[in-house]
Motif scaffolding. Structure first.
Motif, mmCIF file in Angstrom:
data_model
loop_
_atom_site.group_PDB
_atom_site.id
_atom_site.type_symbol
_atom_site.label_atom_id
_atom_site.label_comp_id
_atom_site.label_asym_id
_atom_site.label_seq_id
_atom_site.Cartn_x
_atom_site.Cartn_y
_atom_site.Cartn_z
ATOM 1 N N HIS A 111 0.793 -1.235 0.000
ATOM 2 C CA HIS A 111 0.000 0.000 0.000
ATOM 3 C C HIS A 111 0.822 1.280 0.000
ATOM 4 C CE1 HIS A 111 -2.715 -3.121 1.609
ATOM 5 N NE2 HIS A 111 -3.700 -2.395 1.115
ATOM 6 N N PRO A 114 2.389 6.559 3.950
ATOM 7 C CA PRO A 114 1.849 7.928 3.971
ATOM 8 C C PRO A 114 2.987 8.937 4.120
ATOM 9 C CG PRO A 114 1.493 6.851 6.089
ATOM 10 C CD PRO A 114 2.037 5.806 5.170
ATOM 11 N N ASP A 119 -2.568 11.876 4.121
ATOM 12 C CA ASP A 119 -2.515 10.574 3.453
ATOM 13 C C ASP A 119 -3.114 9.467 4.299
ATOM 14 O OD1 ASP A 119 -1.269 11.777 1.319
ATOM 15 O OD2 ASP A 119 0.757 11.156 1.915
ATOM 16 N N ASN A 122 -6.417 7.900 3.438
ATOM 17 C CA ASN A 122 -6.479 6.972 2.308
ATOM 18 C C ASN A 122 -5.954 5.583 2.667
ATOM 19 O OD1 ASN A 122 -7.451 9.042 0.559
ATOM 20 N ND2 ASN A 122 -5.342 9.803 0.332
ATOM 21 N N HIS A 123 -5.639 5.371 3.933
ATOM 22 C CA HIS A 123 -5.150 4.079 4.399
ATOM 23 C C HIS A 123 -6.130 3.492 5.404
ATOM 24 C CE1 HIS A 123 -0.896 3.997 2.900
ATOM 25 N NE2 HIS A 123 -1.126 5.303 2.791
ATOM 26 N N ASN A 152 -10.091 6.298 9.164
ATOM 27 C CA ASN A 152 -11.033 5.319 8.633
ATOM 28 C C ASN A 152 -10.438 3.916 8.745
ATOM 29 O OD1 ASN A 152 -12.779 7.452 7.655
ATOM 30 N ND2 ASN A 152 -11.276 7.760 6.022
#
Length: 213
Positions: A111, A114, A119, A122-123, A152
């Motif tokens: 992945h 960051p 960032d 988005n992980h 998240n």
């Protein structure tokens, strides 16, 4: 009697202190601390203490919630300096608390890493549930700039060892106390990112309500 009462009380306390110094300490010492603080800073002190004073029983309670040590019957507590009530006697343990953002090498290979706090959104991140049921927001800081993120992720957990196991399995990124993942960082099972956004925070302190003991 009203006038001499305080003086008599002080005399009794002084006699008690002399007896305490002349006799071997005995009884139960109840301590309340965060689990990470107990493992990193407190346990070595407790083990040395019970070797020195074999008649003392130490009852160490670790929990995430912040308790009133007087109301709950504890002799002392261990917390970060900013969480200690103002009316307590404080002894610094000299160990600054530090959070770290970590993930497994396999996760980063798949992945990427960051490069900024933005960032992280988005992980997939493992979220932490506090004892009161709230989700802990990630607090990041750099050069006086403070960022609070509601990250998240599919996992919400409430215990550091379970979070660590999930991260080692590649579940995503996590925010943990540095001392909780020190061994994994040293052997390469977990790796840190955004280190400049996780500076040392408050020192650990031992605190208690009075000097009676």
């Amino acid at each position: 009697l009203q006038q001499v009462g305080p003086a008599l009380r002080y005399m009794h306390e002084a006699i008690g202190e002399v007896r305490a110094h002349s006799a071997q300490p005995a009884g139960t010492l109840r301590i309340n601390a965060f689990a990470s603080a107990a493992r990193a800073a407190l346990l070595p002190l407790v083990l040395a203490f019970i070797q020195r004073y074999p008649k003392v029983h130490v009852d160490l309670v670790t929990e995430g919630r912040l308790v009133d040590i007087v109301a709950d019957g504890f002799d002392l507590g261990v917390r970060a300096a900013n969480l200690v009530p103002a009316d307590m006697i404080v002894v610094s343990l000299g160990q600054a608390q530090r959070y770290v953002i970590v993930g497994s090498p396999a996760y980063f290979n798949s992945h990427g890493r960051p490069a900024s706090p933005a960032d992280l959104l988005n992980h997939p991140c493992v979220r932490i549930r506090l004892p009161n049921g709230a989700i802990y927001p990630w607090h990041l800081e750099k050069n006086g700039e403070v960022i609070k993120l509601d990250v998240n992720g599919q996992l919400t957990l409430d215990e550091a060892s379970v979070v660590k196991a999930a991260l080692k399995s590649g579940a995503g990124l996590g925010l943990l106390m540095e001392q909780d993942v020190q061994e994994e960082l040293e052997v390469g099972q977990l790796e840190r990112v955004l280190t400049d956004w996780t500076p040392p925070r408050q020192n650990l302190c031992l605190y208690y309500p009075n000097r009676r003991n």
